[in-house]
Write a protein that holds these residues in place. Structure first.
Motif, mmCIF file in Angstrom:
data_model
loop_
_atom_site.group_PDB
_atom_site.id
_atom_site.type_symbol
_atom_site.label_atom_id
_atom_site.label_comp_id
_atom_site.label_asym_id
_atom_site.label_seq_id
_atom_site.Cartn_x
_atom_site.Cartn_y
_atom_site.Cartn_z
ATOM 1 N N GLN A 26 0.978 -1.160 0.004
ATOM 2 C CA GLN A 26 -0.109 -0.012 0.045
ATOM 3 C C GLN A 26 0.925 1.143 0.158
ATOM 4 O O GLN A 26 1.808 1.223 0.560
ATOM 5 N N VAL A 27 0.571 2.231 -0.912
ATOM 6 C CA VAL A 27 1.328 3.498 -0.975
ATOM 7 C C VAL A 27 0.420 4.782 -0.836
ATOM 8 O O VAL A 27 1.127 6.030 -0.580
ATOM 9 N N ALA A 28 -1.014 4.493 -0.671
ATOM 10 C CA ALA A 28 -1.515 5.888 -0.304
ATOM 11 C C ALA A 28 -2.833 5.307 0.563
ATOM 12 O O ALA A 28 -3.454 4.341 0.288
ATOM 13 N N ASP A 29 -3.280 6.237 1.546
ATOM 14 C CA ASP A 29 -4.638 5.825 1.904
ATOM 15 C C ASP A 29 -5.513 6.971 2.116
ATOM 16 O O ASP A 29 -5.289 7.949 1.498
ATOM 17 N N ASN A 30 -6.651 6.799 2.767
ATOM 18 C CA ASN A 30 -7.748 7.780 3.089
ATOM 19 C C ASN A 30 -8.138 8.736 1.979
ATOM 20 O O ASN A 30 -8.129 9.775 1.639
ATOM 21 N N ILE A 31 -8.349 7.779 0.625
ATOM 22 C CA ILE A 31 -8.632 8.286 -0.562
ATOM 23 C C ILE A 31 -10.403 8.321 -0.467
ATOM 24 O O ILE A 31 -10.959 7.191 -0.301
ATOM 25 N N ALA A 32 -10.906 9.367 -0.816
ATOM 26 C CA ALA A 32 -12.529 9.383 -0.866
ATOM 27 C C ALA A 32 -13.103 8.826 -2.056
ATOM 28 O O ALA A 32 -13.094 9.717 -2.906
ATOM 29 N N PHE A 33 -13.301 7.656 -2.137
ATOM 30 C CA PHE A 33 -13.766 7.012 -3.206
ATOM 31 C C PHE A 33 -13.025 7.179 -4.387
ATOM 32 O O PHE A 33 -13.231 7.724 -5.302
ATOM 33 N N PRO A 34 -11.766 6.326 -4.470
ATOM 34 C CA PRO A 34 -10.666 6.516 -5.548
ATOM 35 C C PRO A 34 -11.397 5.895 -7.050
ATOM 36 O O PRO A 34 -12.241 5.090 -6.944
ATOM 37 N N ASN A 35 -11.192 7.088 -7.791
ATOM 38 C CA ASN A 35 -11.458 6.498 -9.231
ATOM 39 C C ASN A 35 -10.445 6.566 -10.214
ATOM 40 O O ASN A 35 -9.350 6.153 -9.852
ATOM 41 N N GLY A 36 -10.470 7.235 -11.414
ATOM 42 C CA GLY A 36 -9.525 7.382 -12.478
ATOM 43 C C GLY A 36 -8.193 7.841 -11.846
ATOM 44 O O GLY A 36 -7.797 8.694 -11.114
ATOM 45 N N MET A 37 -7.032 7.313 -12.409
ATOM 46 C CA MET A 37 -5.747 7.667 -12.286
ATOM 47 C C MET A 37 -4.919 7.995 -13.477
ATOM 48 O O MET A 37 -5.196 7.379 -14.489
ATOM 49 N N ALA A 38 -3.890 8.612 -13.429
ATOM 50 C CA ALA A 38 -3.268 9.140 -14.618
ATOM 51 C C ALA A 38 -1.798 9.590 -13.992
ATOM 52 O O ALA A 38 -1.557 9.941 -12.929
ATOM 53 N N VAL A 39 -0.584 8.776 -14.994
ATOM 54 C CA VAL A 39 0.578 9.470 -14.432
ATOM 55 C C VAL A 39 1.165 10.327 -15.566
ATOM 56 O O VAL A 39 1.040 10.025 -16.764
ATOM 57 N N THR A 40 1.895 11.332 -15.162
ATOM 58 C CA THR A 40 2.508 12.071 -16.178
ATOM 59 C C THR A 40 3.785 11.570 -17.052
ATOM 60 O O THR A 40 4.273 10.508 -16.599
ATOM 61 N N SER A 41 3.947 11.976 -18.126
ATOM 62 C CA SER A 41 4.907 11.366 -19.159
ATOM 63 C C SER A 41 6.146 11.647 -18.445
ATOM 64 O O SER A 41 6.897 10.607 -19.052
#
Length: 275
Positions: free
Chosen positions: A132-147
């Protein structure tokens, strides 16, 4: 903004759109299908997944398809012969899993949680470790990583915001911050463009919105139904694909009404980053 065009109709709930090998791939929730469609609207079922919802997709650097089997807590991998095998078991970290993004270094990020508790983000590294690398996300949805592989952005649907993290050398996430506060919005699937803006779909507000860091809204596409996700692809990655459907609540997701569509329009800037 050019007019919207209809690419495909008759879907249940199109989700997790990805531009891959000159076609838009997506998950057709409610049908167990992963589908690819070209720019002429010719579609093909690429594989079937033994799950209900959610199931989201991305690819390993070697080209093998990954599928999040959300309710089962599994990350599946499609082998060259078409067989789906378990790539990772995530059940020890959360009950239900949702979105996935694979960055340019082969790090896999998957988010999930439950409906009654804050969500998390898990990292699967190329060497096979899971944490696990993050918590306390309020209903996690889409993710994107910069180039440049330096920043991960996640949509917090129940937090009315896009949240950013720095990506550390080992793939971990740090320096959490609000990338854009979105009052009244419920950001769902997202994608990045070359001008540093994020497009996000919004189901309850029936729109797709382009926003810059800090929260300035650059464009809003108003729709007659909810927008679950969006993706930039096509020639020069400057076609915006919108995954839309009528939303009547989770209790009606198994209904046979097929209101899902894929709409397209020309975007002001091409897509970058991952997915």
């Amino acid at each position: 903004m050019p007019e919207l065009q209809t690419l495909l109709t008759g879907l249940a709930f199109g989700e997790s759109p990805r531009w891959h090998e000159d076609r838009l791939w997506f998950s057709n929730w409610g049908t167990q299908e992963i589908v690819a469609v070209d720019l002429e609207g010719q579609s093909e079922v690429m594989t079937r997944v033994p799950t209900t919802i959610p199931f989201c997709i991305d690819w390993l650097p070697d080209g093998r398809l990954l599928v999040v089997s959300g309710r089962e807590g599994l990350l599946l991998r499609r082998e060259p012969d078409g067989e789906l095998v378990t790539h990772a078991d995530l059940r020890s970290l959360a009950d239900i899993w949702n979105e996935i993004v694979v960055d340019g270094r082969g790090n896999i990020y998957v988010n999930g949680g439950s409906f009654n508790a804050p969500g998390i983000i898990a990292l699967l590294t190329p060497n096979g470790s899971v944490r696990q690398v993050a918590d306390n996300i309020a209903f996690p949805n889409g993710m994107a990583v910069t180039s440049d592989n330096k920043t991960l952005i996640v949509a917090e649907s129940h937090g009315n915001r896009l949240t950013a993290f720095d990506i550390d050398g080992d793939g971990g996430l740090s320096n959490r911050r609000v990338w854009a506060a979105l009052e009244g919005a419920a950001p769902d699937g997202i994608c990045l463009d070359a001008e540093g803006a994020v497009w996000y779909g919004d189901v309850p507000n029936k729109c797709c919105v382009r926003v810059r860091e800090g929260g300035e809204v650059l464009q809003t596409i108003h729709l007659d139904r909810g927008c679950f996700a969006c993706m930039l692809g096509g020639g020069k990655k400057q076609t915006l694909f919108l995954m839309v459907a009528e939303w009547r609540g989770f209790e009606h997701m198994a209904d046979q009404t097929r209101t899902g569509q894929i709409l397209t329009t020309r975007a002001p800037a091409p897509g970058v980053g991952w997915p």
